[in-house]
Each structure stands twice: as structure tokens, then as C-alpha cells.
Design a protein around this motif. Structure first.
Motif, short mmCIF file in Angstrom:
data_model
loop_
_atom_site.label_atom_id
_atom_site.label_comp_id
_atom_site.label_asym_id
_atom_site.label_seq_id
_atom_site.Cartn_x
_atom_site.Cartn_y
_atom_site.Cartn_z
N SER A 183 -24.15 -18.59 52.65
CA SER A 183 -23.99 -17.68 53.78
C SER A 183 -23.23 -16.40 53.45
CB SER A 183 -23.27 -18.41 54.92
OG SER A 183 -22.92 -17.50 55.92
N PRO A 184 -23.84 -15.24 53.76
CA PRO A 184 -23.18 -13.96 53.49
C PRO A 184 -21.81 -13.84 54.16
CG PRO A 184 -25.48 -13.61 54.01
CD PRO A 184 -25.19 -15.06 54.29
N SER A 185 -21.67 -14.43 55.36
CA SER A 185 -20.40 -14.29 56.07
C SER A 185 -19.25 -14.91 55.28
CB SER A 185 -20.50 -14.93 57.46
OG SER A 185 -20.80 -16.30 57.34
N ASN A 186 -19.55 -15.95 54.51
CA ASN A 186 -18.50 -16.61 53.73
C ASN A 186 -18.13 -15.83 52.47
OD1 ASN A 186 -18.52 -18.76 55.52
ND2 ASN A 186 -20.09 -19.87 54.38
N ARG A 187 -18.94 -14.85 52.11
CA ARG A 187 -18.73 -14.15 50.85
C ARG A 187 -18.05 -12.79 51.03
NH1 ARG A 187 -24.74 -14.38 48.75
NH2 ARG A 187 -23.95 -13.05 47.08
N ARG A 188 -18.01 -12.26 52.24
CA ARG A 188 -17.46 -10.92 52.46
C ARG A 188 -16.00 -10.81 52.02
NH1 ARG A 188 -20.68 -11.40 57.14
NH2 ARG A 188 -22.41 -9.92 57.17
N GLU A 189 -15.18 -11.79 52.43
CA GLU A 189 -13.75 -11.71 52.10
C GLU A 189 -13.53 -11.77 50.60
OE1 GLU A 189 -11.42 -10.85 54.22
OE2 GLU A 189 -13.09 -10.69 55.63
N LYS A 190 -14.31 -12.60 49.92
CA LYS A 190 -14.18 -12.73 48.46
C LYS A 190 -14.60 -11.42 47.78
CE LYS A 190 -12.93 -17.10 48.23
NZ LYS A 190 -11.63 -17.52 47.65
N ILE A 191 -15.62 -10.77 48.32
CA ILE A 191 -16.06 -9.49 47.76
C ILE A 191 -14.96 -8.44 47.94
CG2 ILE A 191 -17.69 -7.57 48.06
CD1 ILE A 191 -19.82 -9.73 48.77
N LYS A 192 -14.35 -8.42 49.14
CA LYS A 192 -13.26 -7.47 49.40
C LYS A 192 -12.10 -7.71 48.43
CE LYS A 192 -14.33 -6.90 54.32
NZ LYS A 192 -13.94 -7.25 55.70
N ALA A 193 -11.79 -8.98 48.18
CA ALA A 193 -10.70 -9.31 47.26
C ALA A 193 -11.03 -8.85 45.84
CB ALA A 193 -10.44 -10.82 47.28
N ALA A 194 -12.30 -9.01 45.45
CA ALA A 194 -12.73 -8.58 44.11
C ALA A 194 -12.63 -7.06 43.98
CB ALA A 194 -14.16 -9.04 43.83
N ILE A 195 -12.97 -6.34 45.04
CA ILE A 195 -12.88 -4.87 45.03
C ILE A 195 -11.42 -4.45 44.81
CG2 ILE A 195 -13.09 -2.79 46.46
CD1 ILE A 195 -15.54 -4.16 47.79
N GLU A 196 -10.52 -5.09 45.54
CA GLU A 196 -9.09 -4.76 45.39
C GLU A 196 -8.63 -5.06 43.96
OE1 GLU A 196 -6.90 -3.37 47.54
OE2 GLU A 196 -8.66 -3.01 48.77
N LYS A 197 -9.07 -6.20 43.44
CA LYS A 197 -8.65 -6.62 42.09
C LYS A 197 -9.10 -5.62 41.03
CE LYS A 197 -10.96 -10.00 40.11
NZ LYS A 197 -11.45 -11.34 39.72
N TYR A 198 -10.38 -5.23 41.04
CA TYR A 198 -10.90 -4.36 39.99
C TYR A 198 -10.48 -2.91 40.16
CZ TYR A 198 -13.51 -8.33 38.25
OH TYR A 198 -13.85 -9.55 37.72
N ARG A 199 -10.24 -2.48 41.40
CA ARG A 199 -9.79 -1.10 41.62
C ARG A 199 -8.34 -0.92 41.18
NH1 ARG A 199 -12.72 0.75 47.22
NH2 ARG A 199 -14.49 1.77 46.23
N SER A 200 -7.59 -2.01 41.17
CA SER A 200 -6.17 -1.90 40.80
C SER A 200 -5.96 -2.06 39.30
CB SER A 200 -5.36 -2.96 41.54
OG SER A 200 -5.74 -4.27 41.12
N GLN A 201 -7.03 -2.34 38.57
CA GLN A 201 -6.91 -2.52 37.11
C GLN A 201 -6.94 -1.19 36.38
OE1 GLN A 201 -9.93 -5.33 35.90
NE2 GLN A 201 -8.76 -7.08 36.65
#
Length: 201
Positions: A183-201
Motif C-alpha cells: 500500500s502506497p499510504s504505508n510508504r509515504r512516511e518512509k519516503i519522507k524519512a529517506a529524503i531527510e536522510k539523503y538531503r542531510s548527507q
């Protein structure tokens, strides 16, 4: 494999777009450090919302999904996700799990006198209906975000893809892409967390 989805698309613009964006995602990210010969194809199916990767590098997207995407960043998100599956070898792992059932299908083909067609029919059926686990999907989302950022695409576009997949499901009927992707709804938060992780590197 392509015949299962109506063959390859005859729309040259679609094929050129997907090849160009796929090449950019691979060549300007860490994905290029792998030895996989990535190839990108558009399938003619304009009803089945789907994208998938085969072991070793071939990546497919249907016209039905491609035409629902709103911009190049979203396309990069879909292709980056599938590149992630290849690099993480999820397809190969699934195929190895299916070897026993394929062997049985092959034996049945030998009894019928046509081992090759039985074997390949089973391989195609298994690949088209491949289901990854939740962890596989989240890992590919994470890699997809990483490759998008490295290639200069907007990673938030992958969240927009989740919206498109939910809309394509129509609430009751689940599109093919969702049946093989949780389900896409379950993946949105994980995607947002990944964005924060890679943008801060």
C-alpha cells in the motif's frame, strides 16, 4: 515477457523518454558503480498500471502507468525504485525461491513432450506475478530516493507517485503495481524519512 503486456510500445517518444530518464538515473548516481547493464522499456499495455524489474537490469513500465505520471521527476522515481530492486537483487532472490516450482513445471513439460515451453511459461508467470516483501519495497524506495537526489530529480515526486497509485486503484480494485507493491499510504512516511536522510548527507 513483453508479450504478456501487449508487446513493446510502438510510441517512439515514450521509449526515448524512458530510456533517457532511466539512463540519467543510473549514470549520475551510485547505481552506475554496479555492473548491471540496465535497459529500459515501455510496454504497450494501456490498462495495467505496472512497472517491474527483471534480474540483471531490464526494467519495464506500462503505458498505463507512464501516461498517469505528471512529470519527469515522477518517472525518475518509478525507474529509480525499480533500479533499486535490481541492485538489491530482490528479483534474483524471488526467482531462486521459485526454482522448485519451476523445476516441477519443467518436469510436467517433459512428460508432455515440450519442456522448454512449460518452463518458460512458468518463468513468465512467476515474474509477472512476483511479489516482494515489505522490507524489499522499503529498501527500493530508499534507494530510489537516493538515486533521484544524486541525479538531480525532486525526490518528493515519489510521494506523488504513491498518490497516483492510490487513485488508480479506484478504492476497490487494486492495480497490478499495487498488488506487487504494498500500500502506497504505508510508504509515504518512509519516503519522507529517506529524503531527510539523503538531503542531510
Amino acid at each position: 515477457m513483453a508479450q504478456e503486456f501487449g508487446g513493446l510500445s510502438r510510441n517512439a517518444q515514450y521509449q526515448e523518454l524512458v530510456k533517457r530518464v532511466g539512463a540519467k538515473v543510473v549514470n549520475t548516481s551510485d547505481a552506475h558503480k554496479t555492473n548491471y547493464p540496465f535497459q529500459f522499456y515501455v510496454l504497450a499495455d494501456n490498462r495495467t498500471v505496472n512497472a517491474f524489474a527483471l534480474p540483471g537490469g531490464p526494467i519495464f513500465i506500462t503505458e498505463a502507468l507512464l501516461t498517469r505520471l505528471q512529470n519527469e521527476d515522477q518517472l525518475a522515481g518509478v525507474l529509480g525504485h525499480e533500479v533499486g530492486h535490481v541492485i538489491a537483487r530482490h528479483s534474483a532472490e524471488q526467482m531462486s525461491k521459485q526454482e522448485l516450482s519451476q523445476g516441477i513445471a519443467g518436469a510436467a513439460g517433459v512428460a508432455a513432450g515440450d519442456a522448454n515451453s512449460a518452463y518458460y511459461a512458468q518463468v513468465v508467470a512467476n515474474m509477472v506475478n512476483m511479489k516482494y516483501g515489505r522490507d524489499d519495497e522499503l529498501e527500493s524506495d530508499d534507494l530510489g530516493v537516493r538515486f533521484m537526489i544524486q541525479a538531480g530529480y525532486n525526490p518528493e515526486a515519489l510521494i506523488g507517485v504513491m498518490d497516483i497509485l492510490e487513485e488508480a486503484s479506484g478504492g476497490s480494485q487494486v492495480p497490478e503495481f499495487q498488488s506487487t507493491h504494498p500500500s502506497p499510504s504505508n510508504r509515504r512516511e518512509k519516503i519522507k524519512a529517506a529524503i531527510e536522510k539523503y538531503r542531510s548527507q
